[in-house]
Scaffold this active site. Sequence first.
Site, PDB file in Angstrom:
ATOM      1  N   GLY A 322       0.809  -1.208   0.000  1.00  0.00           N
ATOM      2  CA  GLY A 322       0.000   0.000   0.000  1.00  0.00           C
ATOM      3  C   GLY A 322       0.841   1.255   0.000  1.00  0.00           C
ATOM      4  O   GLY A 322       0.588   2.211  -0.748  1.00  0.00           O
ATOM      5  N   ARG A 323       1.870   1.274   0.841  1.00  0.00           N
ATOM      6  CA  ARG A 323       2.768   2.434   0.878  1.00  0.00           C
ATOM      7  C   ARG A 323       3.468   2.641  -0.453  1.00  0.00           C
ATOM      8  O   ARG A 323       3.740   3.770  -0.850  1.00  0.00           O
ATOM      9  CB  ARG A 323       3.829   2.230   1.968  1.00  0.00           C
ATOM     10  N   VAL A 445      -1.339   9.887   6.775  1.00  0.00           N
ATOM     11  CA  VAL A 445      -1.793   8.495   6.810  1.00  0.00           C
ATOM     12  C   VAL A 445      -0.683   7.513   6.440  1.00  0.00           C
ATOM     13  O   VAL A 445       0.344   7.893   5.880  1.00  0.00           O
ATOM     14  CB  VAL A 445      -3.007   8.283   5.879  1.00  0.00           C
ATOM     15  N   GLU A 446      -0.913   6.244   6.741  1.00  0.00           N
ATOM     16  CA  GLU A 446       0.003   5.131   6.434  1.00  0.00           C
ATOM     17  C   GLU A 446       1.415   5.389   6.947  1.00  0.00           C
ATOM     18  O   GLU A 446       2.407   5.162   6.269  1.00  0.00           O
ATOM     19  CB  GLU A 446       0.020   4.850   4.923  1.00  0.00           C
ATOM     20  N   GLY A 447       1.490   5.885   8.181  1.00  0.00           N
ATOM     21  CA  GLY A 447       2.770   6.228   8.790  1.00  0.00           C
ATOM     22  C   GLY A 447       3.026   7.710   8.623  1.00  0.00           C
ATOM     23  O   GLY A 447       3.417   8.153   7.547  1.00  0.00           O
TER      24      GLY A 447
END
Length: 751
Positions: A322-323, A445-447
Site C-alpha cells: 500500500g505504501r 496516513v500510512e505512517g
Amino acid sequence: MTNMAKKLTGWRQRWLSRPVLTLFRRVSPRMSQTEREALDAGSVWWDGELFSGRPRWSKLRSLPPPTLSAEEQAFIDGPVEKLCQLLDDWTITGERYDLSEEAWQYIKEQGFLSLIIPKEYGGLDYSNLAHSAIVMKLATRSITGAVTVMVPNSLGPAKLLLEYGTEEQKNHYLPRLAKGEEIPCFALTSPEAGSDAGSMPDYGIVCRQEFDGKKDVLGMRVTWDKRYITLGPVATLLGLAFKLYDPDHLLGDQDDLGITLALIPTDTPGVNIGRRHFPLNVVFMNGPNSGKDVFIPMDWIIGGQDRVGQGWRMLMECLSDGRGISLPALSTGAGKLVSHAVGGYARVRRQFKLPIGRFEGVEEALARIGAYTYMMDAARGLTSVALDRGEKPSVISAIVKYHLTEGMRQVINDGMDVLGGAGICLGPRNFLARAYESTPISITVEGANILTRTMIIFGQGAIRSHPYIFKELEALGMEDPEQSLENFDRALFSHIGFTAKNLFRSLFHGLTSARFIWVRGRRPTRRYYQHLTRMSAAFALMTDIALLTLGGDLKRKEKLSGRLGDILSQLYLASACLKRFEDQGHPKSDEPLLHWCCQHSLFEIQRAFDGLLQNLPNRPVAWIMRWMVFPLGQHFKQPGDKLGHRIADMLITPGEARERLCEGMYQPPASDEPLQRIEDALHKVIAAEPIEKRIRQQLPDYEPDYHGLEGLLHAALKQAIISEQEAETVRGADAARREVIKVDDFGPDLK
C-alpha cells in the site's frame, strides 16, 4: 578448514567474539514483538545494494521498464477515462459531499474495487503498475474518486484475504468484493494508538457462547474504538485489528495471544458506525466505528484460528504494498496535474506585458514542479516494477511514501504560488484548491511523515538492509550458545572487514572525485553513477560509525537517524531517475530534468552528511569522518539557474518533453473544463505571440486608448503591419486568455 585455521578461529571466538557478544547482549535495547515482526516483514531489494557501498548498477538496469499490458492499457483508456468524466470534483466536494450514485455504481460494475483480486474470483487481477496508473489518473481528476478506488485495493480485507485467508473465506468474500456487493474497510487506528499501533487498547477475550442459533460456539468478545477509517461509513465488511487474550486458556497456555485480525460484517449486532469525519473538504468516506463485547466466532479471524496473534506481521507485509503504490500514485498524479495546468497557465497569464512564466522567480517554482514530478514518476514506476516481480521492499515503500507525499506538498505549494489569486478562490474553475487542502491527509496516513523519516526509513533499513547487522542480531537471539557464538563471530568479522573496505573506498573515491569507479554507461548518466557509488560507500561507512559510537542510543537520536534516512532516500530517488532516463532511450529533451534531479539529490545527500557530522556526539570521530567522506571539501552544488530556466521553458511550451512528463493524466475533452481552457488558450497565445511582437516593434510609441486591444489592432491594420486574419488570431488569444484568468464568485450571499 586446516587445524591452524580452526585454532585461530577458536582463539578469536574465545578472546574477541565472546566478550563482544556478552557486551552486545547487555547494551542492546530490548526489541518489542511488534518491532521484531516489522523487521521480519518484507524483503531486501535495491536498498540492500545501497547499503553495500558498491551498488551493482547492472542489477537495476536489468529490470524491465514499466510497461502495462494491452488489457490494462485498454482499461485505463476506457473505464478509467469514463469514470473521470463522471467525477465532477466541484459537485462532489462543494455540493454533494459524496460521489454521485452513477459514479458509485460504475465503480462497482466495472471492477474498480477488484484490481488486485484474481480472475478466478471475478476480479481484474491487474499488476501493481496498473493499479498505480489507475489511481494516478483518477487523482488528476478527483482526490475523492482516487481514494475511493485505491483503499480497497491496498491495505484492506481483499489484500489480507489473498495473502492469509482460508479457502472458505476467500471463496465467500472475494467474489462479493470483486462485484462490489461488499464495500470493505480496515480499522487499525485508535484514538490513543496511531503511529504506535502496538499499544492499541482494543481487545478481544476468547470465550464460548451462543451465536446464530448455535450453542457453545468458540469465539471472542471484542471491544474496540477506531477512527479515521476510510470507507468506514459505507462499509459492509469491517476488517479489524485488536489484541486477543485467552484468560481461560481455551486455545492453549498463553494469556496474551497478540494482535489478531478479523472480518466482521457491519450489520453484526453491537457494531456501531459513527458519524462521518470531514477530512479537509475532501469528502471520501471516512469515519469512526466501535463496538463493546461484540461476539464473533473464531472462524471470522483472517486465516482462521491458525493466524491468531499474527496480525501485526500480516499488516506489515501488506502495508509495504500500500505504501509503495497508492500514495505515491496519488502524489505523482498531483505533480502531473500541476506541471501541465500550471505550466500552461504561466504562459497564458501576463503581467507587465510578459507571460509570468518568463519571470525568474516564477521560473524557479516551475523548475521545482517539473523536476519533482519527474522524480516522483520515476520512483513510482521503479517501485511498482519491483512489487510486480514479487519483492516486498518495506524500506523502499517507506521512502516513496515519505518523499513522494513531501514532493507533492512542494509541487502543490509552488503551483498555488504561481496561480496566485486564481488558486485561492473556490469554485468549478479552480483545479488545484482541493489538492492543496488534501495534502496534509497524505502526509499523515500510512505512517505519519515525521515518524517515517526519523524512525522507519533508516531505523528499519539499517537493521533489515545492512548486510551484517541483522545477522548479528539473529545470533544474539539464538538459544544454543555455541551456535550463537559461531554465527556472531562470522557476522562480526565480516562486518569489520566490510567497514574497513568502505572506509578505504570512501577516502579513495573522495580524493579522486570518484573518477576511478568503473560503471558501464555514457553521458550524461555515467558521472552520476560514479558519484552515487561514492556516496553509497560513505553512507555504509557512516551507518557503521553511527551504530558503533551510539549503539542503541541511535534509536533515540531521531534527528541523526532522519539524516541517515535522507541519504538512503536520495540514493534511491536518484537511482530511479537514472533508470527512467535510460528506459526511455536517453531522450535529449529530458536531460534538464535528469540533471536537476541528480544534482538535487547529490546536494541533499551532502547536506545530510554535513548535518550528521556537525551533530555526531563523538566530536573526534566526527572530525575524522568528515575528512574520510569529504577529503577535498564539499563540491556538490544545487541545480543552477540555467537548468531551471530550461525546465520552466519545457513546462510552458507544448512539446514531447512536456507530454512525456505528464503522460497518464486525465485531460478532459469538454471545452468548458478548466484544464481544457488552459490548453486551448496556451496554443492560441503561442500562435499570437509573433504577431504581437511584430506590432510592438512597429508601434513602439503607441499609447493604449480606451479601446484597448481593439485600438491597437486598428492601428496595426491601418498601417498594414498585420492582416485581418492575424488580427483575429490575436483577438482569439486574448479572449481565451481572459477566459482562463476568470475566477468563480461562489462566496455566501450575505445581503
